[in-house]
Design a protein around this motif. Sequence first.
Motif, PDB file in Angstrom:
ATOM      1  N   PRO A 481      -2.941  -2.771   7.801  1.00 32.81           N
ATOM      2  CA  PRO A 481      -2.958  -4.015   8.588  1.00 32.81           C
ATOM      3  C   PRO A 481      -1.770  -4.898   8.220  1.00 32.81           C
ATOM      4  O   PRO A 481      -1.144  -4.739   7.165  1.00 32.81           O
ATOM      5  N   ASP A 485      -3.813 -10.119   9.758  1.00 39.05           N
ATOM      6  CA  ASP A 485      -5.112  -9.445   9.807  1.00 39.05           C
ATOM      7  C   ASP A 485      -5.949  -9.738   8.571  1.00 39.05           C
ATOM      8  O   ASP A 485      -7.182  -9.794   8.643  1.00 39.05           O
ATOM      9  N   PRO A 494      -9.842  -6.166   7.087  1.00 38.96           N
ATOM     10  CA  PRO A 494      -9.599  -5.061   8.023  1.00 38.96           C
ATOM     11  C   PRO A 494      -9.413  -3.724   7.317  1.00 38.96           C
ATOM     12  O   PRO A 494      -8.992  -3.663   6.158  1.00 38.96           O
ATOM     13  N   LYS A 495      -9.690  -2.660   8.048  1.00 36.43           N
ATOM     14  CA  LYS A 495      -9.442  -1.304   7.570  1.00 36.43           C
ATOM     15  C   LYS A 495      -8.093  -0.833   8.105  1.00 36.43           C
ATOM     16  O   LYS A 495      -7.622  -1.301   9.136  1.00 36.43           O
ATOM     17  N   GLU A 497      -5.505   1.633  10.112  1.00 32.74           N
ATOM     18  CA  GLU A 497      -5.637   2.345  11.373  1.00 32.74           C
ATOM     19  C   GLU A 497      -5.230   3.812  11.205  1.00 32.74           C
ATOM     20  O   GLU A 497      -4.426   4.145  10.338  1.00 32.74           O
ATOM     21  N   ASN A 526     -10.208   3.057  14.375  1.00 30.12           N
ATOM     22  CA  ASN A 526     -10.079   1.732  13.750  1.00 30.12           C
ATOM     23  C   ASN A 526      -8.820   0.993  14.187  1.00 30.12           C
ATOM     24  O   ASN A 526      -8.210   0.257  13.395  1.00 30.12           O
ATOM     25  N   GLN A 527      -8.410   1.180  15.462  1.00 28.92           N
ATOM     26  CA  GLN A 527      -7.273   0.402  15.960  1.00 28.92           C
ATOM     27  C   GLN A 527      -7.608  -1.086  15.884  1.00 28.92           C
ATOM     28  O   GLN A 527      -8.721  -1.510  16.206  1.00 28.92           O
ATOM     29  N   LEU A 528      -6.623  -1.885  15.468  1.00 35.36           N
ATOM     30  CA  LEU A 528      -6.801  -3.335  15.365  1.00 35.36           C
ATOM     31  C   LEU A 528      -6.389  -3.991  16.675  1.00 35.36           C
ATOM     32  O   LEU A 528      -5.253  -3.849  17.120  1.00 35.36           O
ATOM     33  N   THR A 543      -9.501  -7.222  15.133  1.00 33.82           N
ATOM     34  CA  THR A 543     -10.680  -6.555  14.595  1.00 33.82           C
ATOM     35  C   THR A 543     -10.555  -5.054  14.806  1.00 33.82           C
ATOM     36  O   THR A 543     -10.060  -4.608  15.844  1.00 33.82           O
ATOM     37  N   ASN A 544     -11.013  -4.278  13.829  1.00 32.98           N
ATOM     38  CA  ASN A 544     -11.028  -2.826  13.988  1.00 32.98           C
ATOM     39  C   ASN A 544     -12.030  -2.412  15.053  1.00 32.98           C
ATOM     40  O   ASN A 544     -13.171  -2.882  15.065  1.00 32.98           O
TER      41      ASN A 544
END
Length: 720
Positions: A481, A485, A494-495, A497, A526-528, A543-544
């Motif tokens: 991220p 983020d 966040p995770k 991607e 997990n696209q932001l 957000t993921n």
Amino acid sequence: MKRLILSTGFAWAAFAAMCQQKTEIKDSFYSLSPVEVRAIRASENAPVTKTNFSKKEIEKANLGQDLPFLLNQTPSVVINSDAGNGVGYTGIRIRGTDATRINITLNGIPYNDAESQGSFFVDLPDFASSVNSIQIQRGIGSSSNGAGAFGATINFSTNDLNKTAYAEINNSYGSFNTWKHTVKIGSGLVANHFSIDARASQISSDGFIDRAFSKLQSFYISPAYTGKKDELRLNIFKGYEKTYQAWYGISESDLKAGKRTTNYAGMEKPGEPYDDETDNYWQDHYQLFYTHRFHSLLDFNTAFFYTPGKGYYQQYKADEPYAKYGLPALVTGSDTIYNSDFIRRLWLDNDFFGNIFSLQYRHRKTEITIGGAITKYLGNHFGELKWASNGLTSLKDWYDLDAKKTDWNVYTKLLYKFTGNLDGYADVQTRNVRYNINGFRDNPELIVHNQYHFFNPKFGFSFHKNDWRYYTSYSIAHKEPNRDDFEAGLHQQPKPEELHDWEFGVEEKKKNYSWGTTLYYMNYRNQLVLTGKINDVGAYTRTNIPESYRAGIEIWGGITPVNWLNVSGNIALSRNKIRNFTEYIDDYDNGNQKENFYSLTDISYSPSIVAAGTVNFYPVKNFEISLPAKYVGKQYLDNTSNESRKLDAFYVQDARLSYSFNYKWMKNILLIAQVNNVLNEQYEPNGYTFSYVYVGQLTTENYYFPMAGRNFMVSVNLRF
């Protein structure tokens, strides 16, 4: 660590196997590139979707607009400009992904900002005048240095050797009082070993948008030593930009009222707009390259770089509380004043430095590259108060925050010729990122320490026979991220991607025509994305989302039916979707957020059709008439596929005349006249939206960034 061992073991096993081979692989664009660039570029037979640009193509399009505008005719590209005319802050999207997901390198050295991961070409004024070649890789592409590629990779090369002496003066003038002045000189090869190239540039424009002026300056100098087995090159280039802010766009109501040039920046000041609502940034680049050729088949390259940058944007803020800036209220006698107008500067002072390296072996059936990089980023974010209408109650900067980021990667690429027609490709990369953030401007107590380890494998095959080439590939990439983020809050971190990319391409190249097509499927985990959800300090945060994808087909082609005419074009058709998306809308009546669920919806800023085409006529020798055109389908401003929140489709037609000739002792005189947007299309390629509920009513606010109508540029380029 285990993946690093596997990667290194693969490298040496491949190296041992390739030593049995005997002849070299040929690809002029790839082979003639400098070694440090060749390490990350895809060769002709690599199963990578790509477009190459030569120096001649770059020069023809370079009239002073920013780098994204030079790439506008390539497949799946959509560009935009805050000032509306391509000078100043500009943006680019490829396959719907923005610059934060496009890996950018300058001579193999990472350029993306380490924290935001964006690429700010405004900090490289007229860099195109020093560029010798460009390669765009769509999709994940081959392993590179720097930020992860989540849609495309663009690498620029300036390090070609100019063997003959030259001098150039390039001058352009156009609409909105736009000027470009460039002086270039080169010594050529002196005493068979030494050379130096230099450039100085100045660009200025009033911009299409009100007050959106740009004042840009840069220089570039590159001395080099070239020996039989050793090369040493030092690049020093610097850029300075001062631009009046045009970041806010215009409201839908102003757009419909025809107020296309409206600029809200600076308008908080009572009376006339504040005249110094500007962005100011200085960026330097120091690059030192060393290449050693052990023998004709084995090259080693290493480069050390240092990129310091410093700048601020200045704002007039009206009627804000002293407490927002950590200042006590103003007490005068029996009165207490809690608010004031302020002039503030938001600063970024950063240093980015590191090393890249590569070892390349090419021999008969095998081409192998072992390379990598280690980089360090040190960033200082701080705020400075310059003035307050009611007086500053203390001399205090309201925030001073540091960030550190360390990034290293090692990769191995192998291209192996199984038969005379079939090539296999394998590319494995391991990447480690350590990122420490010591607070945010609006959330100074939030401390973030993160470390990521990514393994990015890529595999594919390429088959070529009788002017035909077929290729297929499968790649995996990961991306951390960006800074904003992480401000989501301690419980909303966040995770990273993840992207899985499948590509299949077919090409045919003949003497008088060529064409190709690529099918791709890019599956994100997990696209932001922006959902409307707010973070701990009330700001919108990405957000993921678990599942999303981009699937499409890109078709390109060109034909020269007669020697005085050629036609080229491309079209990209795509489907860009999010599965199970939840939208959040502020509910001011109840003090919370409403949720809307969508089982399948479109990804924002991802048009389902993007097309470009150019017709070139050559009525007489050295005279060219070029008609470039661009079509972009509708784009949604958010991820809800709501027809009331979109950018309309647009078609833009340009026209360019160019004539070159020699005169006495001048090597070449090139005259160019270009009319942009000949049909005076009223269009907006970028914007944003937000919605809220108030007094029981849903209100949506759309903002747009209009582009200029019909405008022109003329250029006189002299080469001595």
